[in-house]
Design a protein around this motif. Structure first.
Motif, PDB file in Angstrom:
ATOM      1  N   SER A 167       0.851  -1.195   0.000  1.00 35.05           N
ATOM      2  CA  SER A 167       0.000   0.000   0.000  1.00 35.05           C
ATOM      3  C   SER A 167       0.881   1.237   0.000  1.00 35.05           C
ATOM      4  N   HIS A 168       0.270   2.376  -0.241  1.00 36.32           N
ATOM      5  CA  HIS A 168       1.015   3.627  -0.165  1.00 36.32           C
ATOM      6  C   HIS A 168       1.550   3.873   1.238  1.00 36.32           C
ATOM      7  N   ASP A 169       0.806   3.482   2.246  1.00 35.48           N
ATOM      8  CA  ASP A 169       1.277   3.641   3.626  1.00 35.48           C
ATOM      9  C   ASP A 169       2.562   2.848   3.858  1.00 35.48           C
TER      10      ASP A 169
ATOM     11  N   THR B 196       5.438   4.995   2.327  1.00 34.89           N
ATOM     12  CA  THR B 196       5.777   6.214   3.075  1.00 34.89           C
ATOM     13  C   THR B 196       6.406   5.887   4.421  1.00 34.89           C
TER      14      THR B 196
ATOM     15  N   GLU C 292       4.245   3.478  -8.205  1.00 36.71           N
ATOM     16  CA  GLU C 292       3.485   4.043  -7.082  1.00 36.71           C
ATOM     17  C   GLU C 292       4.296   5.077  -6.312  1.00 36.71           C
TER      18      GLU C 292
ATOM     19  N   ARG D 101       3.715   8.062  -8.277  1.00 30.70           N
ATOM     20  CA  ARG D 101       2.363   8.568  -8.014  1.00 30.70           C
ATOM     21  C   ARG D 101       2.304   9.349  -6.699  1.00 30.70           C
ATOM     22  N   LEU D 102       2.956   8.819  -5.662  1.00 33.52           N
ATOM     23  CA  LEU D 102       2.980   9.506  -4.374  1.00 33.52           C
ATOM     24  C   LEU D 102       3.680  10.857  -4.488  1.00 33.52           C
TER      25      LEU D 102
END
Length: 375
Positions: free
Chosen positions: A176-178, A181, A339, A342-343
């Motif tokens: 996931s994006h989380d 990060t 991704e 994307r972020l």
């Protein structure tokens, strides 16, 4: 010279007698998976830099972990450091190619022997569904397989198909994006790398290793080295017309890629250790490397097929669909590079900006932005 690793160990990967013998003989391939550390008052690092080691020129200290030093610098691969300074004692051989049948026999024997010699205790396998990780997985038939990727990613689908064909259990770590990060600052701190390419390669490895460690595994088997040793990169196919390499022969281009291994392996080993596992890379054992060096052009690339010798060595070991499968680079096959881009754009770092992902990484880590040529 100050010997001060945090855990008190002075040699990583091998015993002192093996290092002494290699120093005396000058043999770059003394039968190990790589080594680094201190013996008899000198620091050493093997010819391919398979085990990282760092020195601090300001304090004359050293450590296996760069975060334990104030100003860490990698000890170059193949180097000895003592009170008289640093000198290279092992260099990567460049033998003439052997006859194809002889070279293939040597590669097949070495690959099969070393993958089957892996200790399965506490082991999981990083598995992408390509021939590299499949050959490694075949050597440890009871070890669980792990793959990471975003939903719909090529590596996840390929790993599922290959695991089914091999009748193996597979754990999918859906990213996931989380996850990105959170992990980016952790990886930058652990490895000192902040460029987007390094991070896009390291992130899926780190997140797979974290999951394997959480499941109780303390070692992770990987297929690292296969592309460099066996001609897995597109730039090796037609080097004379490829600006990415200086060489104009297939074997010359393969050698160029092999010489990038120390920097790559440093990143990967630090990544895995930061996640809580030790790496196991049977395709980088001395015996496999030495066999691979004598491969002629036609066992590296033939009729557009890459890694010809490795695929031949895998015949009868992995299913045919897996042996011949195409493989994307991990940063693309997992969608991590896409991704991360994307972020960055969502955070306001648009593609029209120079190095927009690198700028995003710096902001995520609360670091001053450095252009690529200053990192």
């Amino acid at each position: 010279m100050a010997f001060a690793p945090a855990d008190g160990a002075t040699l990583d990967g091998v015993d002192a007698e093996t290092v002494r013998a290699a120093l005396k003989s000058g043999d770059p391939f003394p039968g190990t998976d790589g080594f680094a550390g201190a013996v008899d008052g000198v620091l050493v690092r093997d010819v391919l830099g398979r085990r990282p080691i760092f020195v601090d020129d300001e304090t004359d200290g050293w450590n296996f972990d760069p975060t334990e030093l104030t100003a860490p610098r990698s000890l170059p691969a193949g180097t000895v450091r003592d009170d008289d300074g640093e000198r290279r004692v092992w260099t990567l051989p460049d033998p003439d190619p052997a006859p194809s049948s002889e070279a293939l026999d040597r590669v097949t024997s070495a690959v099969r022997e070393r993958t089957r010699a892996v200790d399965p205790e506490g082991l999981a396998v990083a598995f992408s569904g390509g021939v590299d990780s499949a050959v490694v997985a075949a050597g440890v038939p009871d070890a669980p397989l792990y793959v990471a990727g975003f939903e719909g990613a090529h590596d996840v689908e390929a790993a599922r198909r290959a695991a089914d064909a091999m009748d193996r259990d597979l754990t999918v770590v859906e990213l996931s994006h989380d996850d990105l990060t959170r992990a980016v600052p952790e990886l930058v701190a652990a490895t000192g790398r902040r460029n987007p390419m390094d991070l896009s390669i390291a992130l899926p490895l780190y997140l797979v290793a974290e999951r394997a460690a959480a499941d109780g595994h303390d070692r992770l088997a990987v297929g690292q080295g296969a592309d460099e040793l066996f001609g897995g990169y597109a730039k090796v196919v037609d080097p004379a017309d490829d600006h990415r390499v200086d060489a104009d022969t297939v074997r010359g281009a393969r050698r160029e890629t092999m010489l990038t291994l120390p920097a790559q392996l440093e990143r990967d080993v630090l990544t895995l250790r930061a996640a809580g596992v030790d790496p196991v890379a049977p395709l980088l054992h001395d015996r496999v490397v030495e066999a691979a060096l004598s491969i002629p052009d036609d066992l590296l690339v033939a009729d557009g097929e890459r890694k010809v010798a490795l695929r031949a060595a895998a015949a009868g070991v992995v299913p045919e669909s897996v042996r011949t499968a195409d493989k994307k680079a991990v940063q693309y096959g997992t969608y991590v590079s896409r991704e991360l881009d994307r972020l960055a754009r969502q955070a306001g770092f648009k593609r029209r900006m120079d190095d927009h992902v690198g700028r995003y990484v710096a902001s995520l880590c609360d670091l001053e932005y450095l252009p690529p040529d200053e990192r």
